[in-house]
Design a protein around this motif. Structure first.
Motif, PDB file in Angstrom:
ATOM      1  N   TYR A   1       0.834  -1.206   0.000  1.00  0.00           N
ATOM      2  CA  TYR A   1       0.000   0.000   0.000  1.00  0.00           C
ATOM      3  C   TYR A   1       0.869   1.256   0.000  1.00  0.00           C
ATOM      4  N   TYR A   2       1.835   1.325   0.916  1.00  0.00           N
ATOM      5  CA  TYR A   2       2.708   2.503   0.988  1.00  0.00           C
ATOM      6  C   TYR A   2       3.466   2.709  -0.321  1.00  0.00           C
ATOM      7  N   ASN A   3       3.982   1.627  -0.867  1.00  0.00           N
ATOM      8  CA  ASN A   3       4.797   1.723  -2.079  1.00  0.00           C
ATOM      9  C   ASN A   3       3.992   2.335  -3.223  1.00  0.00           C
ATOM     10  N   TRP A   4       2.764   1.904  -3.357  1.00  0.00           N
ATOM     11  CA  TRP A   4       1.936   2.427  -4.446  1.00  0.00           C
ATOM     12  C   TRP A   4       1.533   3.873  -4.179  1.00  0.00           C
ATOM     13  N   MET A   5       1.114   4.150  -2.943  1.00  0.00           N
ATOM     14  CA  MET A   5       0.626   5.496  -2.623  1.00  0.00           C
ATOM     15  C   MET A   5       1.740   6.537  -2.642  1.00  0.00           C
ATOM     16  N   GLU A   6       2.936   6.147  -2.229  1.00  0.00           N
ATOM     17  CA  GLU A   6       4.042   7.106  -2.178  1.00  0.00           C
ATOM     18  C   GLU A   6       4.620   7.402  -3.560  1.00  0.00           C
ATOM     19  N   ASN A   7       4.331   6.538  -4.529  1.00  0.00           N
ATOM     20  CA  ASN A   7       4.847   6.742  -5.886  1.00  0.00           C
ATOM     21  C   ASN A   7       3.712   6.969  -6.883  1.00  0.00           C
ATOM     22  N   ILE A   8       2.585   7.410  -6.368  1.00  0.00           N
ATOM     23  CA  ILE A   8       1.382   7.486  -7.199  1.00  0.00           C
ATOM     24  C   ILE A   8       1.476   8.637  -8.207  1.00  0.00           C
ATOM     25  N   ARG A   9       0.909   8.405  -9.381  1.00  0.00           N
ATOM     26  CA  ARG A   9       0.800   9.450 -10.397  1.00  0.00           C
ATOM     27  C   ARG A   9      -0.670   9.844 -10.509  1.00  0.00           C
ATOM     28  N   ASP A  10      -0.916  10.951 -11.172  1.00  0.00           N
ATOM     29  CA  ASP A  10      -2.300  11.379 -11.350  1.00  0.00           C
ATOM     30  C   ASP A  10      -3.098  10.275 -12.042  1.00  0.00           C
ATOM     31  N   TRP A  11      -4.338  10.140 -11.608  1.00  0.00           N
ATOM     32  CA  TRP A  11      -5.202   9.026 -12.007  1.00  0.00           C
ATOM     33  C   TRP A  11      -6.073   9.441 -13.197  1.00  0.00           C
TER      34      TRP A  11
ATOM     35  N   ILE B   1      -5.807  -6.733  -5.482  1.00  0.00           N
ATOM     36  CA  ILE B   1      -6.472  -5.450  -5.767  1.00  0.00           C
ATOM     37  C   ILE B   1      -6.236  -4.420  -4.669  1.00  0.00           C
ATOM     38  N   ILE B   2      -5.106  -4.509  -3.983  1.00  0.00           N
ATOM     39  CA  ILE B   2      -4.801  -3.515  -2.945  1.00  0.00           C
ATOM     40  C   ILE B   2      -4.755  -2.122  -3.570  1.00  0.00           C
ATOM     41  N   PHE B   3      -4.073  -1.967  -4.702  1.00  0.00           N
ATOM     42  CA  PHE B   3      -3.984  -0.633  -5.300  1.00  0.00           C
ATOM     43  C   PHE B   3      -5.168  -0.321  -6.199  1.00  0.00           C
ATOM     44  N   PHE B   4      -5.763  -1.350  -6.835  1.00  0.00           N
ATOM     45  CA  PHE B   4      -6.951  -1.109  -7.652  1.00  0.00           C
ATOM     46  C   PHE B   4      -8.053  -0.454  -6.819  1.00  0.00           C
ATOM     47  N   TRP B   5      -8.298  -1.035  -5.647  1.00  0.00           N
ATOM     48  CA  TRP B   5      -9.530  -0.716  -4.933  1.00  0.00           C
ATOM     49  C   TRP B   5      -9.294  -0.256  -3.501  1.00  0.00           C
ATOM     50  N   VAL B   6      -8.494  -0.996  -2.740  1.00  0.00           N
ATOM     51  CA  VAL B   6      -8.328  -0.693  -1.321  1.00  0.00           C
ATOM     52  C   VAL B   6      -7.782   0.716  -1.131  1.00  0.00           C
ATOM     53  N   ALA B   7      -6.694   1.035  -1.827  1.00  0.00           N
ATOM     54  CA  ALA B   7      -6.074   2.354  -1.674  1.00  0.00           C
ATOM     55  C   ALA B   7      -7.052   3.459  -2.058  1.00  0.00           C
ATOM     56  N   ARG B   8      -7.818   3.232  -3.117  1.00  0.00           N
ATOM     57  CA  ARG B   8      -8.748   4.266  -3.579  1.00  0.00           C
ATOM     58  C   ARG B   8      -9.906   4.455  -2.612  1.00  0.00           C
TER      59      ARG B   8
END
Length: 875
Positions: A393-403, A489-496
């Protein structure tokens, strides 16, 4: 008259009937109740693209187990069900079905297409609901939602407008992932990467002044048509004198600049890279920094654009690649071709390669949303189980680009933005405007695109409870309690969901994210159509019943880890259900018609205290395991207690008492029904149907086991001394039975048992059980014995001696062993002679020689055991 259980366990006879009883009784419905604590799970909504698979079945089973457990504990437990419109997946299915009819969606138009989509939803959404019911899902069907229903759709429009007004949603030309097959943009999270074989084509780009050339390499030569620069690192002394000059683009003849940018890695390849802003995300950023033109060379179907009329126009990207490489080689621009392995991105829905492409799209500005969502997990407002998945979760959120949230599809939430044909400005509204908000013109039209499916799914925990309205349900059940989902789907759905919940409600949407693994086949392979190893859960239910499937999916299940599914496991679960059924029938057949609801007698025998103490420990441990989401551990303990302690031991221990009648029989029956009532309630979250059917036949005070309280540990039922004493008797009986079985002695052959122990009284008190259950003709217990020519059985607390002559006919056994000894010695001589022959050893294949050596070793090992047995016979 009390209900009777059928002679044979047949789940088809009662599972549907029981589910209807629960529905009629309103047992699944939850409502705000200030006198209770809420426990809420929102179902990850399955897509309306067909039917549920085994992964859905596991997801459903884990959620239902938790919700039934908490409901019985006294929580106001809400499991909110629903389905997802699944924009890309559903539209693709409908388009494919139309293609078979010879129809294209553009031929019938948007409205007619949407009519077909809603018909699809009615057909397949309804089928999914029936399948969820077949699994035993105790969802509150009165609250069923759909991501495109009016309430969820309004929430989507409110969120879109709120974010737009804050400047967090914007429209612009940026590089996006484009699926040429689905015909839409997709987000970064929807791209699947796989290592594939490819090539580096090393090319020469000649300097325009004729002073030489720059060499670079590319994996996608077809994008050369859109190059607008070549780049070098500003500190690279090899090329700094060339910055500001131009090169002539091979095949095209266009002059493009040499720019200096720190994006370039000096030590990778030649240190020179081609820059194609329209077709590479990194190149796009370089282009912005250097104000480079953006040339899109491909159409939406990934064919080369008409501006390259003649040779390349209309070619597919792969055809163009081959043609361009051939032309580069023919004209002397190709230096060499290098084979490589590299990651290639594909659409997660259709699995075709995506094309990075500059396009006018809608985006969510992610950085301001990501930061508070990261803090929600870091600060403990939401935790992951297992904790290691927080790193994902942290890895995806900390390196996230505009959606990128816009999709070039018709099925979904249409973007609530209207364009003015007079002033050119955009009006965004929750409801459709009648005129432009800027100039008042009525000449406005709505954006044709729809929103990414995950945009609406991200709001699911609160939109389903009535948000943006302040409903009693939202106030009571939100934030929800546990989200159960797969790690994929941690980054698909959970993070969002987390950043959406924090942004729009001020609270993280759930306190715990329980991550489960994937289901694999018995060889550990992922289930797929191509391997032909998929399992239809409803075929399993048809053959074995829903309870057997649910038990299989929970057994061995641990958070975050994949599990294996096999036919043997499902059969074992069915056998367990059968064992429980037969045990229940035995208990019920021996109860008088007016037998009261379970309660314990005043006087308890040692074996009663033993089983009650073991049961009491089970209650505590099982509850603790479920509280920690260790469902696999909890159900294994239940399985072991029910099969071994209760069925194989305690029921057997009470048979003589019940047959004898009187007060002791009544006490045994009361303990049997008390423990049975308890284990049915403990097992109910895992196997709801069979436990309810047996409960209906058992004397009780509750109309349904769903309304029965969860068992709680009681200090009054802790009998540690009696439990330990009787456990010694049980251990000895088990050891004697195992030894007799090894020797092939039938239970009908009785033998005297001498028991040497420092506590002989323990075994004297258990004499009746040893006589009956260890096939003993007599029992003598003391501190020590000398019994010649006896079989010895040793446990931690005793040594039992059984005269060999009581167990077998010594002379017959000696004759049998001597015969086996002779045959064994003959084998040893044969194999030994063969292996002593140098011609055999040297000429025969090594595998054959090794096989003969193994046969010799086995014969020697067997002879050793035969000699040991003969020695034992001699005493």
């Amino acid at each position: 008259m009390r209900k009777q259980l059928d002679k044979t366990y047949d789940p088809k006879q009662f599972e549907d009937r029981i589910y209807q009883m629960w529905l009629d009784g309103g047992y699944f419905h939850a409502k705000p109740d200030a006198g209770k604590k809420p426990y809420t799970i929102v179902m990850p909504p399955p897509n309306i693209t067909g039917q549920l698979h085994l992964g859905h079945a596991m997801d459903c089973t884990l959620q239902d187990t938790l919700i039934r457990f908490r409901r019985m504990q006294g929580y106001e437990a809400l499991w909110l069900p629903g389905t997802d419109h699944a924009s890309i997946a559903t539209e693709a299915k409908i388009v494919a079905a139309m293609r078979e009819e010879g129809i294209d969606k553009k031929d019938i138009g948007r409205e007619a297409f949407l009519e077909r989509a809603w018909a699809w939803k009615k057909k397949y959404g309804g089928r999914i609901v029936e399948q969820l019911k077949k699994m035993g899902s105790s969802c509150d069907w009165e609250r069923e939602r759909f991501t495109l229903d009016e309430g969820c759709s309004r929430a989507v429009r409110v969120v879109f407008k709120n974010l737009y007004d804050q400047g967090l949603i914007y429209r612009g030309e940026r590089i996006i992932n484009w699926c040429p097959v689905c015909g839409t943009s997709i987000s970064d999270a929807e791209v699947e990467y796989e290592e594939k074989g490819g090539h580096f084509w090393h090319l020469r780009y000649p300097l325009s002044d004729g002073s030489g050339y720059l060499e670079l390499a590319t994996t996608r030569p077809e994008t050369l048509l859109g190059d607008t620069a070549v780049a070098v690192h500003p500190d690279d002394e090899r090329y700094c004198h060339l910055v500001g000059k131009t090169v002539t683009l091979p095949l095209v003849g266009r002059e493009i600049p040499v720019v200096a940018d720190s994006y370039v890695e000096m030590d990778f390849g030649t240190g020179v890279v081609k820059i194609t802003p329209a077709h590479d995300p990194n190149d796009f950023e370089v282009g912005l920094r250097h104000n480079l033109p953006v040339i899109n060379v491909m159409n939406e179907d990934a064919t080369i654009g008409a501006q390259y009329d003649g040779k390349y126009a209309g070619m597919s990207r792969y055809e163009a690649r081959a043609a361009i490489v051939a032309d580069l080689e023919a004209q002397g621009f190709l230096v060499k071709t290098e084979d490589i392995k590299h990651n290639v991105g594909s659409c997660y829905r259709c699995h075709h390669e995506v094309e990075p492409r500059v396009s006018q799209q809608w985006f969510v500005r992610m950085q301001p949303l990501a930061e508070p969502a990261i803090e929600a997990v870091r600060g403990g407002e939401t935790r992951f189980v297992p904790e290691r998945f927080a790193k994902t979760y942290y890895n995806w959120m900390e390196n996230i680009r505009d959606w990128c949230i816009s999709r070039q599809l018709w099925w979904g939430h249409r973007i609530p933005a209207w364009y003015c044909e007079d002033c050119g400005k955009i009006t965004v509204g929750v409801e459709a405007p009648s005129a432009c908000a800027h100039c008042g013109s009525a000449r406005i039209h709505q954006d044709e695109d729809t929103l990414d499916t995950w945009f609406s799914s991200a709001l699911w925990p609160f939109s389903t409870l009535g948000w943006p309205d302040k409903t009693p349900e939202l106030d009571f059940f939100y934030p929800t309690s546990t989200l159960v989902t797969g790690y994929d789907i941690i980054f698909f759905w959970v993070a969002r969901m987390i950043f959406s919940g924090v942004e729009h409600t001020g609270k993280a949407p759930f306190d715990t994210v329980l991550i489960h693994g994937l289901i694999r086949d018995e060889q550990g392979r992922k289930m797929s159509k191509s391997l032909g190893n998929g399992v239809d859960p409803f075929e399993v239910i048809e053959q074995y019943g829903a309870d057997a499937l649910r038990l299989t999916l929970c057994t061995g299940n641990s958070p975050g880890n994949d599990m294996r599914f096999s036919g043997d496991k499902i059969k074992a679960s069915r056998n367990f259900a059968n064992k429980l059924w037969n045990a229940s029938r035995y208990i019920l057949m021996n109860l008088p018609e007016d037998f009261p609801a379970p309660s314990l007698p005043d006087k308890l025998e040692t074996e009663d205290k033993w089983v009650l103490s073991r049961y009491n420990t089970l209650v505590k441990e099982c509850t603790d395991n479920l509280e920690r989401f260790e469902l696999g551990v909890a159900v294994q303990k239940l399985y072991d207690f029910i099969w071994d302690i209760f069925c194989d031991w305690y029921i057997e221990l009470t048979k003589a008492r019940i047959a004898a009648g009187g007060e002791s029989a009544g006490s045994a029956q009361r303990v049997l029904t008390y423990v049975m009532s308890g284990i049915l309630r403990l097992l109910h979250p895992f196997m709801p149907f069979i436990t309810e059917e047996i409960w209906q036949a058992l004397p009780n005070d509750c109309a349904s086991i769903m309304a029965a309280p969860w068992p709680v540990y009681s200090g009054k039922l802790a009998f540690p001394e009696e439990e330990a004493r009787f456990e010694r008797v049980v251990d000895l009986i088990s050891a004697i039975r195992a030894r007799r079985s090894e020797m092939g002695v039938p239970p009908s052959r009785k033998a005297k048992v001498y028991i040497a122990s420092s506590q002989p009284g323990v075994f004297q008190s258990g004499e009746a059980f040893i006589l009956r259950l260890a096939s003993a003709s007599a029992v003598e217990a003391g501190e020590s014995f000398e019994v010649p020519n006896a079989v010895q059985v040793v446990t931690a607390d005793a040594r039992a001696f059984i005269p060999l002559g009581d167990l077998i006919d010594v002379e017959k056994e000696r004759a049998r062993l001597l015969s086996e000894k002779e045959a064994c010695e003959s084998d040893i001589a044969f194999f030994g002679k063969k292996l002593e022959n140098p011609q055999f050893v040297q000429r025969a294949p090594e595998k054959v020689v090794q096989a003969e050596r193994e046969k010799l070793q086995r014969a020697q090992d067997r002879l050793e055991k035969i000699l040991e047995s003969l020695s034992a016979l001699e005493g």
